[in-house]
Scaffold this motif. Structure first.
Motif, PDB file in Angstrom:
ATOM      1  N   PHE A 137       0.832  -1.202   0.000  1.00 49.84           N
ATOM      2  CA  PHE A 137       0.000   0.000   0.000  1.00 49.84           C
ATOM      3  C   PHE A 137       0.865   1.249   0.000  1.00 49.84           C
ATOM      4  CE2 PHE A 137      -2.481   3.289   2.227  1.00 49.84           C
ATOM      5  CZ  PHE A 137      -3.600   3.347   1.397  1.00 49.84           C
ATOM      6  N   ASP A 138       1.946   1.234   0.772  1.00 53.56           N
ATOM      7  CA  ASP A 138       2.842   2.396   0.826  1.00 53.56           C
ATOM      8  C   ASP A 138       3.547   2.630  -0.500  1.00 53.56           C
ATOM      9  OD1 ASP A 138       2.155   2.823   3.462  1.00 53.56           O
ATOM     10  OD2 ASP A 138       3.856   1.704   4.271  1.00 53.56           O
ATOM     11  N   SER A 139       3.687   1.552  -1.309  1.00 56.07           N
ATOM     12  CA  SER A 139       4.382   1.695  -2.594  1.00 56.07           C
ATOM     13  C   SER A 139       3.495   2.313  -3.675  1.00 56.07           C
ATOM     14  CB  SER A 139       4.875   0.326  -3.075  1.00 56.07           C
ATOM     15  OG  SER A 139       3.785  -0.488  -3.513  1.00 56.07           O
ATOM     16  N   ILE A 140       2.196   2.402  -3.425  1.00 61.49           N
ATOM     17  CA  ILE A 140       1.278   2.975  -4.409  1.00 61.49           C
ATOM     18  C   ILE A 140       1.452   4.495  -4.428  1.00 61.49           C
ATOM     19  CG2 ILE A 140      -1.144   3.245  -5.071  1.00 61.49           C
ATOM     20  CD1 ILE A 140      -1.747   0.667  -3.537  1.00 61.49           C
ATOM     21  N   MET A 144      -2.457   8.090  -7.111  1.00 67.38           N
ATOM     22  CA  MET A 144      -3.291   6.948  -7.446  1.00 67.38           C
ATOM     23  C   MET A 144      -4.209   6.564  -6.284  1.00 67.38           C
ATOM     24  SD  MET A 144      -2.010   3.233  -8.920  1.00 67.38           S
ATOM     25  CE  MET A 144      -1.034   4.023 -10.201  1.00 67.38           C
ATOM     26  N   LYS A 145      -3.735   6.778  -5.061  1.00 70.43           N
ATOM     27  CA  LYS A 145      -4.527   6.431  -3.879  1.00 70.43           C
ATOM     28  C   LYS A 145      -5.740   7.338  -3.723  1.00 70.43           C
ATOM     29  CE  LYS A 145      -0.626   4.846  -1.044  1.00 70.43           C
ATOM     30  NZ  LYS A 145       0.172   5.129   0.181  1.00 70.43           N
ATOM     31  N   GLY A 146      -5.532   8.638  -3.925  1.00 70.86           N
ATOM     32  CA  GLY A 146      -6.614   9.572  -3.657  1.00 70.86           C
ATOM     33  C   GLY A 146      -7.000   9.523  -2.190  1.00 70.86           C
ATOM     34  N   VAL A 148      -8.580   6.847  -0.900  1.00 73.32           N
ATOM     35  CA  VAL A 148      -8.806   5.431  -0.570  1.00 73.32           C
ATOM     36  C   VAL A 148      -7.821   5.010   0.509  1.00 73.32           C
ATOM     37  CG1 VAL A 148      -8.819   3.062  -1.441  1.00 73.32           C
ATOM     38  CG2 VAL A 148      -9.665   4.935  -2.876  1.00 73.32           C
ATOM     39  N   SER A 149      -8.339   4.556   1.638  1.00 67.77           N
ATOM     40  CA  SER A 149      -7.490   4.112   2.747  1.00 67.77           C
ATOM     41  C   SER A 149      -7.074   2.654   2.565  1.00 67.77           C
ATOM     42  CB  SER A 149      -8.243   4.254   4.082  1.00 67.77           C
ATOM     43  OG  SER A 149      -9.355   3.369   4.115  1.00 67.77           O
ATOM     44  N   TYR A 150      -6.146   2.239   3.411  1.00 60.99           N
ATOM     45  CA  TYR A 150      -5.684   0.844   3.387  1.00 60.99           C
ATOM     46  C   TYR A 150      -6.836  -0.122   3.637  1.00 60.99           C
ATOM     47  CZ  TYR A 150      -3.166  -3.351   4.966  1.00 60.99           C
ATOM     48  OH  TYR A 150      -2.717  -4.634   5.132  1.00 60.99           O
ATOM     49  N   ASP A 151      -7.656   0.178   4.645  1.00 66.23           N
ATOM     50  CA  ASP A 151      -8.776  -0.699   4.966  1.00 66.23           C
ATOM     51  C   ASP A 151      -9.807  -0.733   3.840  1.00 66.23           C
ATOM     52  OD1 ASP A 151      -7.735  -1.446   7.392  1.00 66.23           O
ATOM     53  OD2 ASP A 151      -8.793   0.090   8.530  1.00 66.23           O
ATOM     54  N   LYS A 152     -10.051   0.415   3.213  1.00 64.03           N
ATOM     55  CA  LYS A 152     -11.042   0.465   2.134  1.00 64.03           C
ATOM     56  C   LYS A 152     -10.557  -0.316   0.916  1.00 64.03           C
ATOM     57  CE  LYS A 152     -14.268   3.607  -0.088  1.00 64.03           C
ATOM     58  NZ  LYS A 152     -14.771   5.002  -0.116  1.00 64.03           N
ATOM     59  N   LEU A 153      -9.263  -0.265   0.646  1.00 64.32           N
ATOM     60  CA  LEU A 153      -8.715  -1.016  -0.482  1.00 64.32           C
ATOM     61  C   LEU A 153      -8.880  -2.516  -0.250  1.00 64.32           C
ATOM     62  CD1 LEU A 153      -7.200  -1.120  -3.159  1.00 64.32           C
ATOM     63  CD2 LEU A 153      -5.054  -0.997  -1.872  1.00 64.32           C
ATOM     64  N   LEU A 227      -5.060  -1.913  -7.635  1.00 63.42           N
ATOM     65  CA  LEU A 227      -4.897  -3.373  -7.627  1.00 63.42           C
ATOM     66  C   LEU A 227      -4.036  -3.845  -8.797  1.00 63.42           C
ATOM     67  CD1 LEU A 227      -8.501  -4.490  -6.591  1.00 63.42           C
ATOM     68  CD2 LEU A 227      -6.443  -4.364  -5.163  1.00 63.42           C
ATOM     69  N   ARG A 228      -4.159  -3.157  -9.916  1.00 64.51           N
ATOM     70  CA  ARG A 228      -3.270  -3.492 -11.038  1.00 64.51           C
ATOM     71  C   ARG A 228      -1.830  -3.133 -10.693  1.00 64.51           C
ATOM     72  NH1 ARG A 228      -7.641  -1.684 -14.326  1.00 64.51           N
ATOM     73  NH2 ARG A 228      -6.756   0.409 -14.349  1.00 64.51           N
TER      74      ARG A 228
END
Length: 247
Positions: A137-140, A144-146, A148-153, A227-228
């Motif tokens: 998640f930290d590498s995104i 791209m994240k906007g 969107v949190s870790y839990d939501k992803l 996710l891609r």
């Protein structure tokens, strides 16, 4: 504390004995009584020295107990922090991909048990997408994240897995055993397959709407990009459909 109390009582008894001797000192004491008084004073001195040593030992024990208390308090704080920050979705560790057996600390092969009520043939096996780890998640990239949190992803990962599982549960059944609606879905799933999807697991947007509460909107498209990026899925377009294939 019993050792300290015993010495204290002993000293008290000695002092009482000396006090009685001193009370008798108003009269002339025999030589043997004077010698007895000297012995009592010497004994009292040794008891006082022993008392000082005992107090020192008790002080060291108290210091050690305070250090243990501080260490225990830190452990409690760490455990509470872990409890309060436990991820809603925990990544599952993969098994060995090279075909070699998994070994324990003694070097012996670990026997992996079969889940109950699961056929060993693997006919009904459905592959699922693995949850995103925090380093992934930290590498995104942030753009791209906007929002969107870790839990939501990972909640989206769970929803996609729900759709995949529901779809292939229907596909793995005979059409004759299905209800009218499930039979129509079964046929739709078959029509959406191509030579490029053989042996692969995929869903389309209609499957997500059918089997989950996830909204297929602009944020959903952003989640797919994430996710891609994490190599969890890829897209295959054709026939007017976008197929989201598990990587």
């Amino acid at each position: 504390m019993s050792e300290l109390e015993d010495i204290s009582h002993h000293i008290h008894d000695r002092i009482s004995s000396l006090q009685r001797m001193l009370d008798l000192s108003v009269v002339a004491l025999p030589h043997n009584k004077i010698r007895k008084l000297g012995q009592e004073l010497f004994s009292l001195q040794r008891l006082l020295e022993e008392l000082e040593k005992c107090v020192g030992r008790q002080r060291e024990q108290l210091k050690h107990l305070k250090e243990l208390e501080e260490s225990f308090q830190k452990d409690v704080e760490n455990v509470n922090h872990l409890k309060d920050n436990m991820p809603a979705h925990m990544p599952v560790k993969k098994g060995p991909a090279n075909g070699k057996p998994l070994l324990n600390n003694d070097g012996a092969a670990v026997q992996l048990g079969q889940p109950e009520n699961v056929k060993k043939s693997g006919k009904n096996y459905v592959r699922e997408m693995e949850f995103i780890t925090m380093p992934e998640f930290d590498s995104i990239p942030q753009y791209m994240k906007g929002r969107v949190s870790y839990d939501k992803l990972n909640a989206a990962v769970q929803s996609l897995n729900t759709a995949v599982t529901a779809k292939y549960k229907i596909l793995h059944q005979s059409a004759k055993t299905l209800s009218n609606h499930a039979r129509k879905l079964h046929q739709r799933f078959k029509d959406q397959e191509t030579k490029d999807t053989k042996g692969q697991y995929f869903v389309v947007e209609d499957d997500i709407r059918e089997f989950t509460q996830m909204r297929v909107d602009k944020q959903f498209q952003g989640i797919l990009n994430m996710l891609r990026h994490c190599q969890r899925l890829r897209e295959l377009r054709g026939g007017g459909l976008t197929r989201y294939m598990l990587s």
